[in-house]
Design an enzyme around this catalytic site. Sequence first.
Site, PDB file in Angstrom:
ATOM      1  CG  ASP A 216      -1.866  -1.116   1.301  1.00  0.00           C
ATOM      2  OD1 ASP A 216      -2.194  -1.665   0.235  1.00  0.00           O
ATOM      3  OD2 ASP A 216      -2.303  -1.458   2.423  1.00  0.00           O
TER       4      ASP A 216
HETATM    5  N1  URA Z   1      -1.254  -6.012   3.912  1.00  0.00           N
HETATM    6  C1  URA Z   1      -1.741  -4.752   3.956  1.00  0.00           C
HETATM    7  O1  URA Z   1      -2.745  -4.494   4.576  1.00  0.00           O
HETATM    8  N2  URA Z   1      -1.057  -3.804   3.301  1.00  0.00           N
HETATM    9  C2  URA Z   1       0.079  -4.014   2.619  1.00  0.00           C
HETATM   10  O2  URA Z   1       0.647  -3.083   2.034  1.00  0.00           O
HETATM   11  C3  URA Z   1       0.553  -5.326   2.586  1.00  0.00           C
HETATM   12  C4  URA Z   1      -0.132  -6.306   3.236  1.00  0.00           C
END
Ligand code: URA
Length: 234
Positions: free
Chosen positions: A107
């Site tokens: 993310d």
């Molecule tokens: N899980 C999440 O919630 N975000 C990420 O970036 C990776 C795994």
Amino acid sequence: MAEPLRLQKFLSRSGVASRRKAEEYIAQGRVKVDGKTITTMGEMITPGKQKVYFDGKEVVAEERFIYILLNKPKGYVTTLSDPQGRPIVTSLLSGIRERVFPVGRLDLNTEGALLLTNDGDLAQSTQHPSHEVTKTYEAEVKGHPTSGSIRSLAKGIMLENKMTAPAKIQVKRRGKKTSVMVITIHEGRKRQVKKMFQAIGHPVVSLKRLAYGKLGLDGLALGKFKILQQNELK
Ligand code: URA
């Protein structure tokens, strides 16, 4: 002359994208072979014989595969372009001339270990559930999860109509208002870690990936990267 291979495989071998992504690009009509747009998957390509274009640019097969581990900072997107103009992870790879792409996603506000490569076959296989590449995250969550809720999260919970696979979860530190947890999963659902902790009532406030498979950050500073050697890839 090289062996003929499927168009999507040719694109992934050439570092355009993973095979799955390459299939999407073909279906979207973004790929031409010798001037003709191809939207079906059966097309065979003999490298060197036909000319293949992606978004109007000729695709030239890369001579070598490269594998990079980046310590992604927050605020960077793991796509190769961003309509909103946010910084993209590949802008951090100074001196790398190969066209690499991220394996999987992190993310915007997640930091940590991100593998990038121009090897579409590897990208494809590491993301397949049957290969079970583990991912270890450090998650700071609101509050203090009880051992009961940690156990149930580790066993598997219903998330969007599908049980999560067993995970390893440990409490690393308890603060005043938050807890730092270390969680290892081998699935790659979108925002999975955040959704898992949200589901037990402890939303994630900060997330960092410590390791992708056995590839740990090992002192790699935020925003820095290293080129992986063959022995590190196994
Ligand atoms: N899980 C999440 O919630 N975000 C990420 O970036 C990776 C795994």
